[in-house]
Structure formats: C-alpha cells, structure tokens
Design a protein around this motif. Structure first.
Motif, PDB file in Angstrom:
ATOM      1  N   ALA A  71      55.183  20.075  59.798  1.00 21.17           N
ATOM      2  CA  ALA A  71      56.118  20.992  60.442  1.00 21.17           C
ATOM      3  C   ALA A  71      55.881  22.391  59.908  1.00 21.17           C
ATOM      4  O   ALA A  71      55.546  22.561  58.726  1.00 21.17           O
ATOM      5  CB  ALA A  71      57.560  20.558  60.183  1.00 21.17           C
ATOM      6  N   VAL A  72      56.046  23.366  60.800  1.00 22.56           N
ATOM      7  CA  VAL A  72      55.876  24.765  60.424  1.00 22.56           C
ATOM      8  C   VAL A  72      57.066  25.540  60.972  1.00 22.56           C
ATOM      9  O   VAL A  72      57.349  25.486  62.171  1.00 22.56           O
ATOM     10  CB  VAL A  72      54.574  25.346  61.021  1.00 22.56           C
ATOM     11  N   PRO A  73      57.797  26.270  60.103  1.00 18.14           N
ATOM     12  CA  PRO A  73      58.891  27.095  60.628  1.00 18.14           C
ATOM     13  C   PRO A  73      58.324  28.313  61.343  1.00 18.14           C
ATOM     14  O   PRO A  73      57.402  28.964  60.856  1.00 18.14           O
ATOM     15  CB  PRO A  73      59.672  27.494  59.379  1.00 18.14           C
ATOM     16  N   VAL A  74      58.876  28.615  62.517  1.00 19.55           N
ATOM     17  CA  VAL A  74      58.453  29.796  63.273  1.00 19.55           C
ATOM     18  C   VAL A  74      59.605  30.771  63.468  1.00 19.55           C
ATOM     19  O   VAL A  74      59.449  31.776  64.135  1.00 19.55           O
ATOM     20  CB  VAL A  74      57.844  29.403  64.640  1.00 19.55           C
ATOM     21  N   ARG A  77      65.714  29.184  62.710  1.00 25.18           N
ATOM     22  CA  ARG A  77      66.189  27.848  63.093  1.00 25.18           C
ATOM     23  C   ARG A  77      65.205  27.138  64.008  1.00 25.18           C
ATOM     24  O   ARG A  77      65.549  26.143  64.625  1.00 25.18           O
ATOM     25  CB  ARG A  77      67.538  27.945  63.792  1.00 25.18           C
ATOM     26  N   GLU A  78      64.002  27.651  64.123  1.00 24.84           N
ATOM     27  CA  GLU A  78      63.000  27.065  64.992  1.00 24.84           C
ATOM     28  C   GLU A  78      61.810  26.603  64.168  1.00 24.84           C
ATOM     29  O   GLU A  78      61.454  27.233  63.186  1.00 24.84           O
ATOM     30  CB  GLU A  78      62.516  28.077  66.046  1.00 24.84           C
ATOM     31  N   ARG A  79      61.209  25.507  64.614  1.00 23.31           N
ATOM     32  CA  ARG A  79      60.000  25.033  63.954  1.00 23.31           C
ATOM     33  C   ARG A  79      59.152  24.278  64.955  1.00 23.31           C
ATOM     34  O   ARG A  79      59.634  23.792  65.965  1.00 23.31           O
ATOM     35  CB  ARG A  79      60.285  24.195  62.723  1.00 23.31           C
ATOM     36  N   VAL A  81      56.731  21.011  65.206  1.00 20.34           N
ATOM     37  CA  VAL A  81      56.574  19.755  64.473  1.00 20.34           C
ATOM     38  C   VAL A  81      55.465  18.938  65.117  1.00 20.34           C
ATOM     39  O   VAL A  81      55.381  18.848  66.345  1.00 20.34           O
ATOM     40  CB  VAL A  81      57.899  18.958  64.473  1.00 20.34           C
ATOM     41  N   THR A  95      64.391  23.430  68.136  1.00 25.22           N
ATOM     42  CA  THR A  95      65.397  24.456  67.864  1.00 25.22           C
ATOM     43  C   THR A  95      66.702  23.761  67.536  1.00 25.22           C
ATOM     44  O   THR A  95      66.792  22.540  67.566  1.00 25.22           O
ATOM     45  CB  THR A  95      65.595  25.390  69.076  1.00 25.22           C
ATOM     46  N   PRO A 127      49.147  24.445  60.057  1.00 20.05           N
ATOM     47  CA  PRO A 127      49.388  25.870  60.334  1.00 20.05           C
ATOM     48  C   PRO A 127      48.138  26.579  60.876  1.00 20.05           C
ATOM     49  O   PRO A 127      48.226  27.389  61.802  1.00 20.05           O
ATOM     50  CB  PRO A 127      49.794  26.443  58.977  1.00 20.05           C
TER      51      PRO A 127
END
Length: 141
Positions: A71-74, A77-79, A81, A95, A127
């Motif tokens: 998982a990578v946070p973008v 509150r969004e990522r 996966v 989200t 990533p």
C-alpha cells in the motif's frame, strides 16, 4: 430476695423457642465471600469463551484467499493498495468513502513488481511500479 426477682425472667427465657435459621443474624463475611466467588466464576467463563472464539475463528482473508501485497499513501486519507486474489493482482484506490479498482494485473505482470531489495516477493517495489505506471499513463495522453 433479690434472686427471686430474676426467676420470672429466667423462666421466660427458658420457655421461648430457640432462634431458627431465618431469625439468625446474617453472616456478612460469608455473603461477601459467596458474591466474590460467583463473580470470579462468571469472569472466568467470559475469558474462557473469548479465548475459545479467538482460537476457533478463521483469520481475516484466509477463507477468500485475499492477500494484501502493499500500500502507498497518496493523500491524507487516500491510498493505492495492491491486492492478490484468485491468481490476479488488483490495484485498488482506497478512500474514506469508497474502494475503486484502478487496474487488474495478471500473474505475469505482477512478477515485474519485484524490487531489488525483495527478490521473489511481489510488491517489493510497488511505489516505483506505481510511479512508472502513472508516467506511462500520462505519456499516452
């Protein structure tokens, strides 16, 4: 003569029936002891039930074959996966309000995600893969 004054009192006490269990003063220490013992038994049963539920429950995702690879946070509150299910790898946008499928990879394509730090493990360079995929997408436009 003073002894004769106490004779009616002695006769009265001798004639009265003895105290029964209902009339006996309550045993406070015994009552508290019974209450504490009962409480300990109930708490013990609750803990044993929780332990049994934990031991017999199936692990999350084990039944469906779902495996989160990375998982990578973008955003705050969004990522994004990476999830493996049924031989396919899904790229999901997550989200706080929804989950959307961004891309579906086959097993062949997911093998390209192996990074130099994690040989043999899918999702090792997630990533970097995401960055390259976004660059390809922007170049295609």
């Amino acid at each position: 003569m003073t002894v004769l004054r106490f004779i009616p009192l002695v006769l009265l006490l001798a004639a009265s029936p003895p105290l029964t269990a209902a009339e006996a003063p309550p045993d406070v220490a015994g009552s508290i002891g019974q209450m504490v013992f009962g409480l300990a038994v109930v708490i013990g049963l609750l803990l044993a039930g929780l332990w049994l539920i934990k031991r017999l429950s199936v692990a999350r995702g084990a039944l469906t074959g779902l495996k989160v690879l990375g998982a990578v946070p973008v955003g705050p509150r969004e990522r994004v996966v990476l999830v493996e299910i049924a031989g396919k790898v899904l790229v999901l946008g997550v989200t706080s309000a929804s989950v959307r499928t961004l891309h579906i990879l086959s097993a062949d394509e997911s093998a390209n995600l192996v990074g130099p730090g994690d040989p043999g493990k899918a999702g090792g360079d997630f990533p970097g893969w995401l960055r390259r995929a976004m660059e390809r997408r922007n170049d295609a436009r």
